[in-house]
Design a protein around this motif. Structure first.
Motif, PDB file in Angstrom:
ATOM      1  N   GLU A 139       0.770  -1.130  -0.113  1.00 37.83           N
ATOM      2  CA  GLU A 139      -0.019   0.087  -0.088  1.00 37.83           C
ATOM      3  C   GLU A 139       0.888   1.223  -0.263  1.00 37.83           C
ATOM      4  N   ARG A 140       2.011   1.347   0.934  1.00 30.50           N
ATOM      5  CA  ARG A 140       2.851   2.474   0.915  1.00 30.50           C
ATOM      6  C   ARG A 140       3.422   2.797  -0.410  1.00 30.50           C
ATOM      7  N   MET A 141       3.977   1.701  -1.053  1.00 32.74           N
ATOM      8  CA  MET A 141       4.471   1.922  -2.301  1.00 32.74           C
ATOM      9  C   MET A 141       3.462   2.083  -3.521  1.00 32.74           C
ATOM     10  N   ARG A 142       2.296   1.475  -3.301  1.00 27.59           N
ATOM     11  CA  ARG A 142       1.377   1.908  -4.411  1.00 27.59           C
ATOM     12  C   ARG A 142       0.945   3.371  -4.409  1.00 27.59           C
ATOM     13  N   ARG A 143       1.018   4.076  -3.335  1.00 24.63           N
ATOM     14  CA  ARG A 143       0.654   5.627  -3.184  1.00 24.63           C
ATOM     15  C   ARG A 143       1.803   6.170  -3.955  1.00 24.63           C
ATOM     16  N   ARG A 144       3.106   5.682  -3.702  1.00 21.12           N
ATOM     17  CA  ARG A 144       4.376   6.594  -4.330  1.00 21.12           C
ATOM     18  C   ARG A 144       4.281   6.238  -5.558  1.00 21.12           C
ATOM     19  N   LEU A 145       3.789   4.914  -6.207  1.00 24.67           N
ATOM     20  CA  LEU A 145       3.962   4.761  -7.559  1.00 24.67           C
ATOM     21  C   LEU A 145       2.812   5.449  -8.448  1.00 24.67           C
ATOM     22  N   ARG A 146       1.733   5.365  -7.718  1.00 19.63           N
ATOM     23  CA  ARG A 146       0.746   6.281  -8.555  1.00 19.63           C
ATOM     24  C   ARG A 146       1.176   7.567  -8.742  1.00 19.63           C
ATOM     25  N   ALA A 147       1.899   8.187  -7.585  1.00 17.68           N
ATOM     26  CA  ALA A 147       2.197   9.645  -7.750  1.00 17.68           C
ATOM     27  C   ALA A 147       3.304   9.738  -8.713  1.00 17.68           C
ATOM     28  N   ALA A 148       4.099   8.664  -8.776  1.00 15.12           N
ATOM     29  CA  ALA A 148       5.232   8.650  -9.744  1.00 15.12           C
ATOM     30  C   ALA A 148       4.791   8.498 -11.294  1.00 15.12           C
ATOM     31  N   LEU A 149       3.633   7.732 -11.656  1.00 14.13           N
ATOM     32  CA  LEU A 149       3.254   7.935 -12.879  1.00 14.13           C
ATOM     33  C   LEU A 149       2.371   9.153 -13.438  1.00 14.13           C
ATOM     34  N   ARG A 150       1.764   9.536 -11.937  1.00 13.06           N
ATOM     35  CA  ARG A 150       1.107  11.155 -12.398  1.00 13.06           C
ATOM     36  C   ARG A 150       2.246  12.155 -12.609  1.00 13.06           C
ATOM     37  N   ALA A 151       3.471  12.158 -11.923  1.00  8.43           N
ATOM     38  CA  ALA A 151       4.487  12.813 -12.137  1.00  8.43           C
ATOM     39  C   ALA A 151       5.159  12.658 -13.467  1.00  8.43           C
ATOM     40  N   ILE A 152       5.083  11.518 -14.187  1.00  4.93           N
ATOM     41  CA  ILE A 152       5.721  11.187 -15.455  1.00  4.93           C
ATOM     42  C   ILE A 152       4.398  11.875 -16.311  1.00  4.93           C
ATOM     43  N   ASP A 153       3.244  11.689 -15.940  1.00  6.10           N
ATOM     44  CA  ASP A 153       2.397  12.131 -17.138  1.00  6.10           C
ATOM     45  C   ASP A 153       2.550  13.866 -16.983  1.00  6.10           C
ATOM     46  N   GLN A 154       2.323  14.401 -16.207  1.00  5.64           N
ATOM     47  CA  GLN A 154       2.351  15.830 -15.929  1.00  5.64           C
ATOM     48  C   GLN A 154       3.670  16.360 -15.875  1.00  5.64           C
ATOM     49  N   ASP A 155       4.634  15.796 -16.127  1.00  7.99           N
ATOM     50  CA  ASP A 155       6.139  16.335 -16.052  1.00  7.99           C
ATOM     51  C   ASP A 155       6.321  17.453 -15.075  1.00  7.99           C
ATOM     52  N   ARG A 156       5.855  16.906 -13.922  1.00  3.47           N
ATOM     53  CA  ARG A 156       5.970  17.811 -12.635  1.00  3.47           C
ATOM     54  C   ARG A 156       6.067  16.729 -11.344  1.00  3.47           C
ATOM     55  N   PRO A 157       7.218  16.901 -10.599  1.00  2.43           N
ATOM     56  CA  PRO A 157       7.575  15.854  -9.383  1.00  2.43           C
ATOM     57  C   PRO A 157       6.309  16.175  -8.341  1.00  2.43           C
ATOM     58  N   GLN A 158       6.005  15.226  -7.712  1.00  2.94           N
ATOM     59  CA  GLN A 158       4.995  15.074  -6.667  1.00  2.94           C
ATOM     60  C   GLN A 158       5.540  15.108  -5.175  1.00  2.94           C
ATOM     61  N   TYR A 159       4.961  15.903  -4.495  1.00  4.90           N
ATOM     62  CA  TYR A 159       5.295  15.668  -2.933  1.00  4.90           C
ATOM     63  C   TYR A 159       4.279  15.137  -2.138  1.00  4.90           C
ATOM     64  N   LEU A 160       4.492  14.213  -1.419  1.00  2.00           N
ATOM     65  CA  LEU A 160       3.306  13.354  -0.534  1.00  2.00           C
ATOM     66  C   LEU A 160       3.796  13.626   1.000  1.00  2.00           C
ATOM     67  N   ARG A 161       2.771  13.640   1.726  1.00  2.67           N
ATOM     68  CA  ARG A 161       3.043  13.535   3.195  1.00  2.67           C
ATOM     69  C   ARG A 161       2.261  12.272   3.505  1.00  2.67           C
ATOM     70  N   ASP A 162       3.278  11.179   3.884  1.00  2.36           N
ATOM     71  CA  ASP A 162       2.945   9.921   4.376  1.00  2.36           C
ATOM     72  C   ASP A 162       1.984   9.219   3.333  1.00  2.36           C
ATOM     73  N   GLY A 163       2.404   9.324   1.960  1.00  2.89           N
ATOM     74  CA  GLY A 163       1.587   8.851   0.995  1.00  2.89           C
ATOM     75  C   GLY A 163       0.596   9.532   0.311  1.00  2.89           C
ATOM     76  N   GLY A 164       0.119  10.466   0.769  1.00  4.84           N
ATOM     77  CA  GLY A 164      -0.973  11.281   0.297  1.00  4.84           C
ATOM     78  C   GLY A 164      -0.743  12.546   0.007  1.00  4.84           C
ATOM     79  N   PRO A 165      -1.649  13.505  -0.648  1.00  5.85           N
ATOM     80  CA  PRO A 165      -1.240  14.723  -0.943  1.00  5.85           C
ATOM     81  C   PRO A 165      -1.109  15.512   0.354  1.00  5.85           C
ATOM     82  N   ALA A 166       0.181  16.535   0.154  1.00  4.34           N
ATOM     83  CA  ALA A 166       0.498  17.402   1.239  1.00  4.34           C
ATOM     84  C   ALA A 166      -0.327  18.320   1.305  1.00  4.34           C
ATOM     85  N   TRP A 167      -0.909  19.045   0.339  1.00  2.00           N
ATOM     86  CA  TRP A 167      -1.982  20.122   0.509  1.00  2.00           C
ATOM     87  C   TRP A 167      -3.063  19.998  -0.718  1.00  2.00           C
TER      88      TRP A 167
END
Length: 167
Positions: A139-167
């Motif tokens: 589960e923890r890596m799943r949230r990171r991997l989803r964010a990583a795939l989103r970062a690739i699609d959006q060409d923008r790094p993602q910041y997470l706080r404990d696997g979820g959106p920080a803001w």
């Protein structure tokens, strides 16, 4: 009286005392590597139940991108140079663990068809479609991997706080 930089020995002792009192963070660094078909490389660690992205824990004073290079060399015999940052995830203390900063880098595309683990930490390594990867990792890596795939699609790094959106 606080020493000044004009007295380098006293100043360094003062800074060292402050450094010794500051929190230390555990740091991990993983990488998203894809094959020509867009599949994602996953590894199967022998020391935990779920599949994972390749990478691992940083050694003392090791930059996260060097952690990726070292871990992939040791575990898979690969020379990988991260080509961008995808995710930074602050992980709250849990179980016996203190908090952690987890980095996920973009490793680009590689043309390896067969990858053989080089040490006892991994039992398997294989490329799988992104949807399959999301079902195999914890589960923890799943949230990171989803964010990583989103970062690739959006060409923008993602910041997470404990696997979820920080803001």
């Amino acid at each position: 009286m606080k020493p000044s930089p004009d007295d380098p020995e006293a100043w360094n002792a003062y800074l060292a005392e402050g450094n010794a009192k500051q929190a230390r963070k555990r740091v991990s660094a993983d990488v998203v590597l894809r094959d020509a078909a867009g599949q994602i490389l996953l590894v199967n660690p022998t020391y935990k139940p779920d599949w994972d992205l390749p990478g691992g824990m940083a050694e003392e004073n090791e930059p996260p991108e060097e952690t990726v290079r070292r871990e992939l060399g040791e575990e898979l015999g690969l020379e990988v140079v991260p080509c961008g940052l995808l995710v930074v995830d602050w992980v709250a203390p849990h179980g016996p663990w203190d908090d952690q900063i987890a980095f996920v880098f973009d490793g680009g595309t590689i043309n390896e068809e067969r990858l053989d683990p080089q040490d006892g930490e991994l039992s398997e390594a294989c490329f799988v479609p992104p949807d399959t990867a999301l079902t195999l990792v914890g589960e923890r890596m799943r949230r990171r991997l989803r964010a990583a795939l989103r970062a690739i699609d959006q060409d923008r790094p993602q910041y997470l706080r404990d696997g979820g959106p920080a803001w």
